[in-house]
Design a protein around this motif. Structure first.
Motif, PDB file in Angstrom:
ATOM      1  N   ALA A 132      35.409  43.648  32.982  1.00  0.00           N
ATOM      2  CA  ALA A 132      36.299  42.618  33.522  1.00  0.00           C
ATOM      3  C   ALA A 132      37.742  43.096  33.556  1.00  0.00           C
ATOM      4  O   ALA A 132      38.447  42.920  34.567  1.00  0.00           O
ATOM      5  N   LEU A 133      38.201  43.706  32.475  1.00  0.00           N
ATOM      6  CA  LEU A 133      39.583  44.174  32.409  1.00  0.00           C
ATOM      7  C   LEU A 133      39.866  45.232  33.474  1.00  0.00           C
ATOM      8  O   LEU A 133      40.954  45.249  34.073  1.00  0.00           O
ATOM      9  N   ALA A 134      38.888  46.102  33.733  1.00  0.00           N
ATOM     10  CA  ALA A 134      39.066  47.125  34.763  1.00  0.00           C
ATOM     11  C   ALA A 134      39.265  46.474  36.130  1.00  0.00           C
ATOM     12  O   ALA A 134      40.097  46.927  36.932  1.00  0.00           O
ATOM     13  N   LEU A 135      38.531  45.410  36.401  1.00  0.00           N
ATOM     14  CA  LEU A 135      38.677  44.710  37.682  1.00  0.00           C
ATOM     15  C   LEU A 135      40.013  43.991  37.779  1.00  0.00           C
ATOM     16  O   LEU A 135      40.652  43.981  38.837  1.00  0.00           O
ATOM     17  N   PHE A 136      40.451  43.368  36.679  1.00  0.00           N
ATOM     18  CA  PHE A 136      41.758  42.697  36.680  1.00  0.00           C
ATOM     19  C   PHE A 136      42.876  43.694  36.972  1.00  0.00           C
ATOM     20  O   PHE A 136      43.777  43.432  37.770  1.00  0.00           O
ATOM     21  N   GLU A 137      42.812  44.830  36.315  1.00  0.00           N
ATOM     22  CA  GLU A 137      43.856  45.839  36.496  1.00  0.00           C
ATOM     23  C   GLU A 137      43.835  46.410  37.914  1.00  0.00           C
ATOM     24  O   GLU A 137      44.877  46.699  38.500  1.00  0.00           O
ATOM     25  N   GLN A 138      42.650  46.515  38.475  1.00  0.00           N
ATOM     26  CA  GLN A 138      42.507  46.999  39.849  1.00  0.00           C
ATOM     27  C   GLN A 138      43.132  46.021  40.837  1.00  0.00           C
ATOM     28  O   GLN A 138      43.738  46.424  41.831  1.00  0.00           O
ATOM     29  N   LYS A 139      43.017  44.740  40.557  1.00  0.00           N
ATOM     30  CA  LYS A 139      43.529  43.710  41.460  1.00  0.00           C
ATOM     31  C   LYS A 139      45.044  43.594  41.377  1.00  0.00           C
ATOM     32  O   LYS A 139      45.711  43.195  42.335  1.00  0.00           O
ATOM     33  N   GLY A 140      45.620  43.909  40.244  1.00  0.00           N
ATOM     34  CA  GLY A 140      47.077  43.863  40.088  1.00  0.00           C
ATOM     35  C   GLY A 140      47.611  42.447  40.113  1.00  0.00           C
ATOM     36  O   GLY A 140      47.047  41.535  39.524  1.00  0.00           O
ATOM     37  N   GLU A 141      48.710  42.235  40.855  1.00  0.00           N
ATOM     38  CA  GLU A 141      49.380  40.938  40.885  1.00  0.00           C
ATOM     39  C   GLU A 141      48.844  40.000  41.964  1.00  0.00           C
ATOM     40  O   GLU A 141      49.312  38.875  42.099  1.00  0.00           O
ATOM     41  N   ASP A 142      47.862  40.485  42.749  1.00  0.00           N
ATOM     42  CA  ASP A 142      47.333  39.672  43.842  1.00  0.00           C
ATOM     43  C   ASP A 142      46.297  38.696  43.311  1.00  0.00           C
ATOM     44  O   ASP A 142      45.091  38.874  43.467  1.00  0.00           O
TER      45      ASP A 142
END
Length: 285
Positions: free
Chosen positions: A194-204
């Motif tokens: 989950a954290l990897a996906l959040f970081e991939q998405k950034g501020e969007d």
């Protein structure tokens, strides 16, 4: 009534963080739809009202809007349509947010029954319903059943293009349940994904991001990393305030921050967050 224009204006208020403009706009739009006997617009506005009043913790207003629109849809013989199921889902989520879990579960199950009669098994709309049911069942301590629905949601969401945030949120919710059933290794694995996906998405991100952040914070708390827990709870606070103002969720997050500060031995910050939570709860009541 121009429904596209309605959504455009509503979205602009949220985008500009003009939360105080939302309720009067919704009330005015509902009156217009009623005067014009535009039932489709009336149903759309009522559903937006349910969601908005839930988000700002005005639960009685959410219930009234839900009862109003469900009765109208029954009169229009829409009980077996996707639109009716969507309204049931929105209503259930309002009751869940207010802590009335038995009523919420009844509405979710009614929505599921309608979906099963009109949708293909892998339709993306099942994912949202399964996720909501998983969250509710976890709150009711029905953890194994909650995991089952969470897995069903994940299986659908992972096939959707652009569904990274939804996947991350579902993984976080599942991780928290696995912590509860004493499976920390499985929970940790899901959390890392989950954290990897959040970081991939950034501020969007969107308004649902705050719930995901709070979930990550709780997971770090359960893992004993209180500094990271506080970091994510504070991020969730900022997101809630930006999208919804200082509502009941904001107060709960302040209390969570206070609990983490207590673990960190920061009494000053703990007191600050407890005072904020108390002030927000008093203003709502």
């Amino acid at each position: 009534m121009n429904v596209d224009k309605f959504y455009e204006t509503l979205d602009s208020y949220f985008a500009k963080q003009e939360i105080g403009q939302v309720e009067p706009f919704l009330v005015s739009a509902l009156e217009q739809a009623k005067e014009e006997e535009d039932y489709g617009a009336y149903i759309s506005v009522c559903n937006e009202m349910i969601g908005f009043y839930r988000s700002v913790s005005s639960f009685e207003k959410a219930y009234r809007a839900a009862e109003d629109v469900l009765l109208l849809m029954e009169e229009l013989q829409m009980e077996h349509t996707q639109h009716f199921a969507t309204t049931l889902l929105n209503t259930a989520t309002a009751y869940r947010a207010a802590g009335d879990y038995a009523v919420a579960l009844r509405y979710y199950k009614q929505a599921l029954q309608i979906y099963e009669g009109i949708l293909e098994p892998q339709d993306y709309r099942y994912a949202g319903l399964y996720n909501n049911m998983s969250i509710l069942l976890e709150k009711m301590e029905e953890n194994e059943e909650a995991i089952g629905y969470g897995k069903k949601a994940l299986a659908i969401i992972e096939t959707l293009e652009g569904g990274e945030m939804e996947t991350a949120t579902t993984l976080t919710n599942l991780a928290l349940i696995y912590f509860k059933v004493n499976k920390p290794e499985t929970a940790k694995e899901l959390l890392e994904r989950a954290l990897a996906l959040f970081e991939q998405k950034g501020e969007d991100t969107d308004a649902h991001y705050s719930g995901a952040l709070a979930g990550v914070a709780e997971a770090w708390y359960r893992m004993g990393d209180y500094k990271k827990a506080l970091l994510y709870y504070e991020k969730a606070l900022d997101e809630v305030k930006r999208h919804f103002g200082e509502n009941m969720s904001y107060a709960v997050l302040c209390e969570n921050c206070a609990a983490v500060c207590g673990k960190l031995g920061d009494e000053n910050k703990q007191g600050f967050y407890l005072d904020r939570a108390k002030s927000v709860r008093e203003s709502i009541h």
